[in-house]
Design an enzyme around this catalytic site. Structure first.
Site, PDB file in Angstrom:
ATOM      1  N   MET B   1     -15.824  30.929 -26.914  1.00  0.00           N
ATOM      2  CA  MET B   1     -14.979  30.487 -28.023  1.00  0.00           C
ATOM      3  C   MET B   1     -15.109  31.461 -29.185  1.00  0.00           C
ATOM      4  O   MET B   1     -16.203  31.832 -29.555  1.00  0.00           O
ATOM      5  CB  MET B   1     -15.405  29.089 -28.472  1.00  0.00           C
ATOM      6  CG  MET B   1     -14.433  28.483 -29.446  1.00  0.00           C
ATOM      7  SD  MET B   1     -14.737  26.730 -29.688  1.00  0.00           S
ATOM      8  CE  MET B   1     -16.046  26.760 -30.870  1.00  0.00           C
ATOM      9  N   CYS B   2     -14.007  31.878 -29.718  1.00  0.00           N
ATOM     10  CA  CYS B   2     -13.996  32.727 -30.896  1.00  0.00           C
ATOM     11  C   CYS B   2     -12.802  32.320 -31.743  1.00  0.00           C
ATOM     12  O   CYS B   2     -11.909  31.622 -31.286  1.00  0.00           O
ATOM     13  CB  CYS B   2     -13.821  34.202 -30.537  1.00  0.00           C
ATOM     14  SG  CYS B   2     -15.116  34.873 -29.503  1.00  0.00           S
ATOM     15  N   GLY B   3     -12.806  32.753 -33.002  1.00  0.00           N
ATOM     16  CA  GLY B   3     -11.685  32.476 -33.887  1.00  0.00           C
ATOM     17  C   GLY B   3     -10.955  33.753 -34.248  1.00  0.00           C
ATOM     18  O   GLY B   3     -11.554  34.823 -34.349  1.00  0.00           O
ATOM     19  N   ARG B  30     -15.904  28.233 -34.860  1.00  0.00           N
ATOM     20  CA  ARG B  30     -15.516  28.943 -33.633  1.00  0.00           C
ATOM     21  C   ARG B  30     -16.453  30.109 -33.354  1.00  0.00           C
ATOM     22  O   ARG B  30     -16.291  30.805 -32.351  1.00  0.00           O
ATOM     23  CB  ARG B  30     -14.069  29.420 -33.720  1.00  0.00           C
ATOM     24  CG  ARG B  30     -13.064  28.277 -33.915  1.00  0.00           C
ATOM     25  CD  ARG B  30     -11.639  28.765 -33.766  1.00  0.00           C
ATOM     26  NE  ARG B  30     -11.327  29.061 -32.375  1.00  0.00           N
ATOM     27  CZ  ARG B  30     -10.912  28.150 -31.491  1.00  0.00           C
ATOM     28  NH1 ARG B  30     -10.738  26.914 -31.851  1.00  0.00           N
ATOM     29  NH2 ARG B  30     -10.667  28.503 -30.249  1.00  0.00           N
TER      30      ARG B  30
END
Lengths: 506, 379
Positions: B1-3, B30
């Site tokens: 998960m990343c933003g 995130r």
């Protein structure tokens, strides 16, 4: 002085024998009829017919076992219980015994029977956990479409898109049927393979025995072979196929040619191979118009000219310098390179060659794919590999190592009843596969064989999609050459470096 | 998960990083503090003709080696510290920037004529492949990447991004899983004019990397995402594909969808793109936002396993992983929508789409479908 009547003859004793359960046997004699090696004969004892085993020619084909209506037969080992010895093990002793009976080259069939590592078994797949979700092939599209042929490095190099597409072969999955000639196998098996290839949008390879007229309706899915004997190569032949294959070598017998004895050259074979009835069909070891890479280039382009520029494939056995040889073949203009590994099968090959010459396909494939990439010519030709592919896992491991498509031969035979008794060269295949004997070949029903092969292909296709899905990959193109999907176990650094994979846990 | 967050002004109106900061800080959950970064275009107008090379190094002697190396091939106009405010981030590499121009004598001496871009990339790759303690993480003109190990807010403050003014901003908040959280592994990844931020995992990395290596690219950032920047350079700059075509190479439609295309010519073209660039195709879950000097494009995988939302207001377009982050950048957007699975969404500068632009691309500012479903879902 000839004492043959009284001197025992080591080497003529079979290492298997049928065991009859006389409580069940009703003396019907079917086993004796089914055994094409005359291992079983019926004798009358006390007014009752009973089967007797000779213990001289049972090869564990299990035909009698399957055909016995009373399930009264099991095949058991009939081994010599030799005193154990670190060097002279049973195989070594029996080989000398057998050789001493005839003074000739010991022939055998199928692929190498040794304990050389099967690298496929030491490679394991990765799988998604948490960070990249698996894809369920039952719910999401999972595509295995594969294009074979000469491609380009950049889209801008393509002059005419239409003719580019026409030059490529589109497969619905990266699986093809390996070349097995009419002669080494019979027409029934070829027909079954051809039908499945057409139905499933695959390819079947003719092998060197020409194209029987009954196979013409399937020639759009056929890669027709031009081997050193040039059997069946006619102007029509050069127009009929989807692609052409120049056979240089074969994994089961690198560096040697082939010999179909005159006794096996029956009517259909004589007509298809275009040789006289009963004459020996000799395939020389080299193609006698190819003594160099320049000569190969001439033949590649001769075939392209003659066939209206259909793709040309060159088949070689995996040998020590295979990467450099493959590079030369690609630069000579081949559209496909077919690599046949150490474990590749044959209808007849000297056991000494089969078991001692060539290198495993995993290493050859890894080396060739890497070399072609380093030389930036990987796009110029597709790689089709063969040689001991036993399962869909082997197929996917080969794809991950860099193969465009994978060919199966022995697995087809096994699907159609073969029990790997390795006596294909005898012409007495009890399952009716590697024989042209009119009675025996009837045992292989074309419709049945087609169904068995269809099941095999469909089953493997599902499994291949599962393996893609559990790696989170929906298109086989992202699996191809993706060696990070594989990790090795029990392999040393040199092996890992040739295979281009990491060790498990690294 | 990343933003992910991004903004672009089609009229090239510049602003500092404040709005993009708000959008990425909102998506703090995130990431996990092990990586954040920004890219900004238009920040070095006074040196617009020079390549701005951002370098990280473990020690000063490595910086000197880099300098020596660059001086061999480039006219080095300026070498300076990247201004840092290291109140919160104490453990960091040295960050320098060099404004350079390839030595013209070297360009003409080579056997094949080589342009400045090609030369610069070759040297960036060579340096990144051969230096153990230093690497170039940003190499475009009039743009720069700022990234490191920390939260988005900390990295923003660390690089003093209030002081830069750009017309395109990218931001990323990292939650590293498969690869270590280190300074080089933070996003964006950049090569010349192409910068990318990525949320997800590239399951095709093994073959993408081998494919790029055969074209001379060096992948040493220990993470899958860097291949996207290099692939964009290969496809657009070297092979002359349009941005949209490059998008269909990276996130191609299914074979079955291509087969359904009615126009034979475009069907043939799509098929050929997929056949020729099979090894460039991305697989696995991904949402990618890519910026280049005259536009921006978002990509998602065919099953859309990672989020991407888009908003527009006037000359501005906004991208983010979460809708709420869009509203941090613009309170009253005229459009907010979610691209469908496999659908790319591109925005180009007005000067690029008009006649006065340097390049022109087909289908400017159009919603482009790479997925089997027809049409977009604007609204």
């Amino acid at each position: 002085m000839n004492n043959s009547g009284s001197i025992p003859s080591p080497g003529l004793r079979s290492i298997f024998r049928p065991r009859f359960n006389m409580d069940l046997c009703d003396g019907c004699g079917i086993c004796a009829q089914e055994c094409s090696f005359n291992e079983i004969r019926m004798e009358t004892r006390g007014g009752k017919k009973i089967p007797m085993a000779n213990s001289s020619s049972c090869g564990a084909c299990h035909r009698c076992e399957y055909t016995c209506p009373r399930n009264a037969i099991t095949i058991e080992e009939n081994n010599l219980h030799l005193r154990s010895h670190g060097v002279w093990d049973r195989n070594a002793v029996q080989r000398v015994h057998l050789q001493s009976t005839s003074g000739s080259v010991v022939l055998t069939g199928l692929g190498a029977d040794t304990d050389i590592p099967v690298y496929f078994d030491r490679l394991l797949f990765n799988a998604c956990q948490v960070t990249n979700p698996s894809i369920d092939p039952q719910r999401e599209p999972m595509e295995t479409v594969t294009y074979l042929g000469q491609k380009y490095q950049a889209i801008g190099e393509i002059d005419d898109l239409r003719s580019f597409h026409n030059s490529l072969i589109r497969l619905s999955l990266p699986l093809v049927f390996a070349p097995m000639s009419y002669g080494s196998v019979n027409l029934n098996l070829q027909l079954a393979m051809a039908r499945v290839a057409k139905k499933k949008n695959m390819l079947w390879y003719s092998g060197e025995g020409g194209l029987h007229k009954e196979l013409l309706p399937y020639s759009d899915y056929a890669v027709l072979q031009v081997a050193s004997g040039r059997f069946g190569v006619s102007p029509e032949y050069l127009q009929a196929g989807r692609a052409y294959q120049i056979k240089i070598g074969q994994g089961a017998k690198p560096g040697i040619g082939g010999h179909l004895p005159g006794e096996k050259v029956l009517e259909g074979i004589s007509e298809t191979r275009m040789i006289p009835l009963g004459s020996d069909a000799i395939s020389p070891a080299p193609q006698h118009d190819i003594y160099s890479i320049e000569d190969l280039r001439l033949l590649i382009y001769a075939l392209k000219e003659a066939s209206g520029y259909k793709p040309v494939c060159v088949k070689i056995a995996a040998v020590h310098n295979v990467a450099a040889i493959a590079s030369g073949i690609v630069r000579a203009g081949a559209d496909m390179v077919y690599l046949d590994g150490y474990r590749g099968g044959s209808g007849a090959t000297p056991a000494i060659v089969r078991d001692n010459v060539g290198i495993p396909i995993e290493l050859a494939l890894a080396a060739v794919d890497q070399r072609l990439r380093e030389e930036r010519i990987r796009h110029q030709a597709s790689l089709v590999v063969a040689g001991g592919i036993r399962s869909s896992a082997d197929v996917m491991k080969a794809i991950a190592l860099g193969a465009d498509a994978v060919a199966i031969g022995t697995a087809c035979l096994i699907a159609c009843g073969c029990h790997v008794c390795q006596r294909c060269s005898s012409g007495k295949c009890p399952w009716g596969i590697t024989t042209n004997d009119p009675v025996l070949s009837k045992r292989l029903d074309v419709d049945w064989a087609e169904e068995r092969l269809t099941n095999l292909v469909e089953g493997w296709h599902h499994e291949m999609q599962e393996i893609m899905g559990l790696n989170g990959i929906y298109d086989i193109g992202s699996f191809r050459g993706n060696r990070l999907i594989l990790e090795g176990v029990d392999l040393h650094d040199r092996e890992l470096s040739v295979l281009g994979v990491k060790h498990a846990g690294e | 998960m990343c933003g992910i967050a991004g903004l672009i002004s089609r009229k090239k109106v510049k602003e500092n990083g404040n709005r993009i900061r708000k959008a990425i800080v909102l998506q703090n959950d995130r990431g996990n503090g092990l990586g954040a970064g920004y890219a900004a275009y238009g920040i070095y107008p006074e040196y617009a003709e020079l390549y701005a090379l951002h370098v990280m190094a473990d020690n000063y002697s490595s910086i000197l080696e880099v300098k020596e190396y660059l001086q061999r091939y480039f006219e080095v106009h300026i070498m300076e510290d990247i201004p840092l405010w290291n109140k919160k981030i104490v453990n960091h590499p040295l960050c320098k920037r060099f404004f350079v121009k390839p030595q013209s004598s070297l360009l003409t001496e080579s056997v094949e004529e080589i342009n400045e871009d090609g030369f610069t990339i070759e040297k960036v790759m060579e340096l990144n492949g051969s230096f153990d303690n230093a690497f170039i993480f940003s190499s475009g003109k009039n743009m720069g990447v700022f990234k490191g190990v920390g939260t988005p807010a900390d990295i923003y403050d660390f690089f003093c991004l209030d002081d830069y003014e750009g017309y395109i901003w990218l931001a990323h908040n990292r939650f590293p899983t498969n690869t270590p959280g280190w300074w080089g592994g933070a996003h964006p990844f950049n090569l010349l004019r192409y910068s990318i931020v990525h949320n997800g995992e590239i399951s095709s990395y093994g073959i993408n990397k081998r494919y790029l290596e055969s074209f001379g690219y060096v992948c040493r950032m220990q993470t899958d995402s860097e291949v996207v920047a290099y692939l964009l350079d290969l496809l657009i700059r070297r092979h002359g594909l349009s941005v949209h075509e490059a998008a269909t190479v990276l996130a191609p439609p299914y074979w079955t969808s291509i087969g359904r295309l009615e126009d034979e010519e475009s069907r043939d073209r799509r098929l050929a793109l997929k056949v020729v660039y099979e090894s460039a195709m991305l697989n696995g879950p991904f949402a990618i936002l890519a910026a280049f000097d005259n536009g921006m494009i978002s990509l998602t995988d065919n099953t859309k396993l990672r989020p991407m939302t888009v908003a527009a207001e006037g000359e501005y377009s906004y991208y983010a992983s979460e809708v709420s982050a869009l509203y941090e950048m613009e309170e009253n957007p005229t459009h907010v929508y979610t691209p469908r699975a496999g659908q790319s969404h591109a925005v180009f500068l007005d000067e690029a789409s008009g006649n006065g632009g340097k390049k022109s691309y087909p289908n400017e500012n159009e919603n482009f479908s790479a997925s089997p479903a027809k049409g977009g879902s604007k609204g």
